[in-house]
Structures are given as C-alpha cells and as structure tokens.
Design an enzyme around this catalytic site. Structure first.
Site, mmCIF file in Angstrom:
data_model
loop_
_atom_site.group_PDB
_atom_site.id
_atom_site.type_symbol
_atom_site.label_atom_id
_atom_site.label_comp_id
_atom_site.label_asym_id
_atom_site.label_seq_id
_atom_site.Cartn_x
_atom_site.Cartn_y
_atom_site.Cartn_z
ATOM 1 N N THR A 111 1.311 -1.156 -0.167
ATOM 2 C CA THR A 111 0.080 -0.380 -0.079
ATOM 3 C C THR A 111 1.115 1.110 0.547
ATOM 4 O OG1 THR A 111 -0.113 0.099 2.298
ATOM 5 C CG2 THR A 111 -2.146 -1.252 1.436
ATOM 6 N N ARG A 126 4.325 2.273 -2.184
ATOM 7 C CA ARG A 126 4.240 2.897 -4.092
ATOM 8 C C ARG A 126 4.202 1.874 -4.657
ATOM 9 N NH1 ARG A 126 1.625 5.984 -1.459
ATOM 10 N NH2 ARG A 126 2.337 8.802 -1.969
ATOM 11 N N GLU A 130 -0.348 5.242 -12.720
ATOM 12 C CA GLU A 130 -2.011 5.151 -12.356
ATOM 13 C C GLU A 130 -2.689 6.192 -13.314
ATOM 14 O OE1 GLU A 130 -1.653 5.583 -8.473
ATOM 15 O OE2 GLU A 130 -0.559 3.923 -7.688
ATOM 16 N N HIS A 156 -5.314 3.000 -5.457
ATOM 17 C CA HIS A 156 -4.843 3.606 -4.382
ATOM 18 C C HIS A 156 -5.552 4.154 -3.644
ATOM 19 C CE1 HIS A 156 -0.989 5.931 -4.181
ATOM 20 N NE2 HIS A 156 -2.004 6.054 -3.018
#
Length: 338
Positions: A255, A257, A286, A305
C-alpha cells in the site's frame, strides 16, 4: 496594460509578500470521486477567486500545459499527476502548488523553487492507509474476494485460508505506518519482524518488533507488508529474489508505492505459484492501464490506490490545502516543502 493579479511568489523576501485572491484561478486536478468541492469550505475564498476542478486524469504534457495555462494555484491530491520541470516551465502564471501530505515525489521541488513557485503540503492522519493495509492482509489471509466470487457462482468452501494468530508479519519499513501495522498485528496475536535500510535495534525494540535482515524478513514472513517511502535507493526493492524467499505459502501486501515492487517479477511468481497471493493498492502507472498483466494475474487482489481515500481524509486534505492557499496570500506560508 497592468500585470494580471497573481499570488505571491515564494522566491520573494517575506517582507515583500503582499497579494490578493482577486481574479485568481485555482485548479484542482484528478478529483476522481468528484468530492473536492464538497470537502472544504471554499466559500472562504472571495467571490473574485475561481475554483475549477477536473475529475479526469491527463498524462499528456501538452494537454496538461493547456489545462493549467491560466492557473495561479494548482491543487493536487497526492501523486496522481506529475508536475515536472518541463511542465512547470510552461506555466508562467503559476505561483503556488498545494498537495496532500508533507512529501510528494511527483513534484519537482527544485524546479518549482527556481521558478518562484511555492509548494505547500498538509499534515494528514496516517490511519486510513494503515487500516486499508490491514484489510488487505485479512483479505489475502482468508482469500475473501475469491470466496465472494465462488459463492456467487455456486461454489461452497472451495479453498483454505491461513490463521493470523501465531503467524509472522514482516514489516518492510517501520515508520509511522509500519509501526501502526505492528500494533495491529500484536492485537491479532502475530509475531512481527521488520527491516528497512536505516532501522535500528533501538527503534525496533520501542515497537516490540524484532529487527532482522531483509532476506530473513522474506524467508520468515508469512505475510510481508510494505511501508517504505519511495526513493531511488529502494526502487524495485522487492524483486524475484525476495519473492523466491517468501515462498509458495507467503503473501505480499503493498500500500506504499508501486515501483517498490517489480511488477513483472510479481506476475511471474503468482502465475508460477511461487507465492500464494498478493494484494496491491499502488502501481507503477496509475490509473492502472487496461492492458496491464496485473489485471489477469492469479491470486492477486487489486484496489485503486484508496489507502488515503476516505471521507475524513479528503475533508482534512482539501481543507488544509485551502488553509495553505489562504495563509500564502497573507505572506505567511505554512507547511512549505521547498
């Protein structure tokens, strides 16, 4: 013709700071959930100040330069859009960037400083991301998404999960988030081991955690959870060798990068059954591209994310970014990063 109104330039001496929000344009980028305008008291701005927000994401630098060409202030949520030196040089009106968090690797701080653009952050709670990380640990331990799919398709108890009590959690990075994870794990009866490049015996002991080598962390950990800040020194720190050590019963949660994990190596490890499962909330690119191999990898839980994406976190983030803007115009910048 007089110069257009603008916000104060961060490069100017503090005594010369004076500005007004009259006719200033504030642009909010990447408001995916369309919540930015409802998450802060923007009415505190004078009526002459305009706020424009965009719910889509742009990767193209030319399109971004056009979108931000008349912006005096840019508001960014974490690292959704890179603000590179090349882009900043094409934005002559820009005077202030506000971002959630007190670090944002997607903003070229040196270029902003050189161009007289201030960058200010926010001091947010870290609990939301830690809570999501723990939810993903629970999900990979009991394979919750697959069980949900199974029962909808008519299957019943098709697999076996693992117990957390008595298992070992490997924490890669024992900062604010990592230390929260250690506390959660203790409540669940797990043993916690940790490693990071600069972790000391003293800090590990403060949190009731055993300091181990990186290799030992992956060899002994039943589940490894990543909580490192991205830098060149740790980019790709979880690769094929680490996944091999994690083994066929091991599970990985990230969680932090995306680039901390070698995505291609992870896909191979999952496809070949060399690790049991993984969960990712962060990715190299992303939003995650439609053709990403991660989308079809087996035993992989994906979330978009959302570690920091909660109602409370957004209210805190956008409200504090508004406070950054108001303080900046008074010549008293707060939470300045550059």
């Amino acid at each position: 013709m007089p110069d257009p109104p603008s916000l104060i330039c961060a490069a100017a001496p503090r005594g010369e700071l004076s500005a007004t929000l009259g006719s200033v344009k504030i642009v909010i980028l990447d408001d995916y959930q369309d919540v930015a305008l409802a998450s802060a008291p923007w009415e505190q701005l004078p009526p002459e100040a305009s706020v424009e927000r965009f719910t889509d994401h742009l990767d193209n630098q030319d399109a971004l330069a056009e979108r931000l060409g008349d912006a005096d202030v840019v508001v960014v949520m974490r690292e959704r859009t890179p603000l590179t030196a090349e882009l900043l040089e094409r934005l002559p009106r820009l005077r202030l960037i506000t971002t959630t968090g007190m670090a944002n690797a997607s903003i070229d701080l040196e270029a902003a400083k050189r161009l007289g653009i201030a960058v200010c952050g926010t001091r947010r709670s870290t609990n939301a991301t830690a809570e999501l990380a723990w939810a993903l640990i629970m999900a990979v331990a009991r394979d919750i998404p697959q069980n949900d799919r199974d029962i909808r398709s008519g299957k019943w108890q098709a697999g076996l999960g693992i117990d957390l009590a008595g298992a070992t959690l490997g924490v890669l990075g024992l900062g604010k988030l990592g230390s929260l994870m250690a506390r959660y794990a203790e409540v669940f009866g797990m043993k916690v081991i940790a490693w990071s490049p600069h972790l000391t015996e003293e800090r590990a002991a403060e949190h009731g955690v055993e300091l181990v080598t990186k290799s030992e962390l992956f060899r002994r950990g039943d589940i490894v959870s990543i909580h490192l800040r991205l830098s060149d020194a740790v980019r790709g720190i979880v690769g094929a060798a680490e996944l091999e050590l994690l083994g066929p019963e091991g599970r990985l949660v990230n969680t932090s990068r995306g680039p901390l994990v070698d995505e291609a190596a992870l896909v191979r490890a999952l496809t070949e059954g060399r690790i049991a499962a993984a969960a990712l909330d962060v990715f190299d690119v992303e939003p995650l591209p439609a053709d990403s191999p991660l989308r079809s990898a087996p035993n992989l839980i994906l979330s978009p994310h959302i570690g920091f994406v909660t109602q409370r976190a957004h209210r805190l983030g956008y409200t504090q970014m508004l406070e950054d803007i108001l303080a900046f115009t008074k010549g008293e910048p707060i939470n300045q990063l550059n």
